[in-house]
Write an enzyme that holds these catalytic residues in place. Structure first.
Site, short mmCIF file in Angstrom:
data_model
loop_
_atom_site.label_atom_id
_atom_site.label_comp_id
_atom_site.label_asym_id
_atom_site.label_seq_id
_atom_site.Cartn_x
_atom_site.Cartn_y
_atom_site.Cartn_z
N SER A 17 0.81 8.59 -3.50
CA SER A 17 -0.29 9.26 -4.19
C SER A 17 -1.24 9.91 -3.19
O SER A 17 -1.68 9.26 -2.24
CB SER A 17 -1.06 8.27 -5.07
N GLU B 283 -6.51 9.69 -0.94
CA GLU B 283 -6.11 8.45 -0.28
C GLU B 283 -5.68 8.72 1.15
O GLU B 283 -5.74 7.85 2.00
CB GLU B 283 -4.95 7.80 -1.05
N ARG C 281 -8.84 -0.28 -3.89
CA ARG C 281 -8.32 0.43 -2.73
C ARG C 281 -9.31 0.42 -1.57
O ARG C 281 -9.40 1.36 -0.79
CB ARG C 281 -7.93 1.88 -3.10
#
Length: 339
Positions: free
Chosen positions: A227, A302, A176
């Site tokens: 998420s 995130e 990520r």
């Protein structure tokens, strides 16, 4: 520079791509945010370069967005120029096993086009709501996969409007992560390489299976940004993924205002009505600190917060004073009852 002059200059660079007084709540996947003064949608690489060059020369503040996944906009709105990479830059061409795609293409459409061409390797992206540019920037994916493994090169535009191209190694893809999260560049297009499937029908079956599983596990009818917290490999091995940790603490259905932890999946926070950015911030930080107090792991969001001035900052740094509790730090060993 007056607002009228600014709009005229922007319209000269991006004809039919300038929009004033846009409700961020209307374009946000969370349906949260105030009014943006101006949003500009370039329709070509040349327009994007000219736009970034103009903004740099005039010393104006700006922010780049795609489909707004992973962004929480301030309730006060947005005073900076907002560059939106979307449908006006969403072309795709496929030749053999090589794919050339612009950053604004919607990821589920991108995955579907590859399926139709008999190419495998993008199935894990089929249910991800967002643009390819955002996916590359985040090295996004599902099933613990990332799009970076398929990237050959990325064409981007720096803050001064200069075009450059990086190969996969130079993109510094990690879990990520990519170099584009910190270099100020805008992803404009990418060249990707995929494998040809021996049985093309298997691609469709895999995608349908993924979509069914997402429909079963994740909230689809309420506004959400996917998420909220990243998965930490160490925490995953010790306790489980963020959703499991949150659920074990009995926080499913916990809410602050209209910001609600989804009863479907505890790592999805939804707007259950008229949630404000402050509601969502307080909920994220409360969950972060509650999990940290119980486990010793400080989960990394995130989601990024977009300020009134257009700064994109960590949720950790976005809390209004006094909005969350402070807990004593527990070591992982004590939190898990280990000696």
């Amino acid at each position: 520079m007056s607002q009228d002059t600014l709009i005229a200059e922007l319209s000269n660079i991006c004809p039919a791509g300038v929009h004033q007084n846009v409700s961020l709540a209307q374009i946000s996947r969370w349906r949260i945010g105030g009014i943006a003064d101006v949003i500009v949608e370039p329709s070509s690489l040349d327009e994007l370069c000219r736009l970034r060059s103009f903004i740099a020369q005039k010393g104006l503040s700006s922010i780049v967005i795609g489909d707004t996944s992973n962004l929480l906009f301030a309730d006060e709105g947005l005073r900076a120029i907002c560059i939106r990479m979307g449908r006006k830059m969403s072309s795709i061409s496929i030749s053999g096993d090589t794919v050339m795609a612009q950053a604004g293409i919607w990821v589920p459409h991108f995955a579907r086009r590859l399926m139709q061409a008999g190419l495998t390797g993008a199935e894990h992206t089929c249910g991800i709501p967002g643009t390819l540019g955002g996916l590359i920037c985040m090295n996004g994916g599902s099933q613990r996969k990332g799009i970076g493994s398929a990237v050959v090169s990325v064409t981007a535009v720096d803050p001064e409007g200069r075009v450059f191209t990086l190969d996969r190694d130079a993109c510094l893809f990690g879990y990520r992560q990519s170099v584009f999260q910190g270099n100020g560049a805008v992803v404009a297009a990418s060249k990707l390489l995929f494998n040809r499937a021996p049985k093309p029908e298997s691609i469709r079956r895999e995608m349908l299976s993924i979509l069914r599983e997402r429909s079963r596990k994740f909230p689809r009818k309420q506004p959400n940004c996917g998420s909220v917290f990243k998965s930490n490999p160490e925490m995953y091995a010790d306790i489980g993924p963020p959703g499991a940790a949150i659920e074990k603490l009995g926080l499913k259905n916990y809410r602050i205002g209209d910001a609600l932890i989804s009863p479907c999946h505890a790592n999805f926070f939804v707007n259950a009505g008229k949630a404000s950015a402050d509601d969502m911030l307080r909920l994220i930080l409360y969950v972060r600190d509650t999990v940290c107090a119980a486990t010793g792991y400080r989960m990394e969001p995130e989601i990024r917060y977009v300020t009134l001035g257009g700064q994109v900052i960590s949720i950790h740094n976005a809390a209004p004073p006094g909005s969350f509790l402070k807990y004593p730090r527990y070591s992982k060993r004590l939190a898990n009852g280990k000696s």
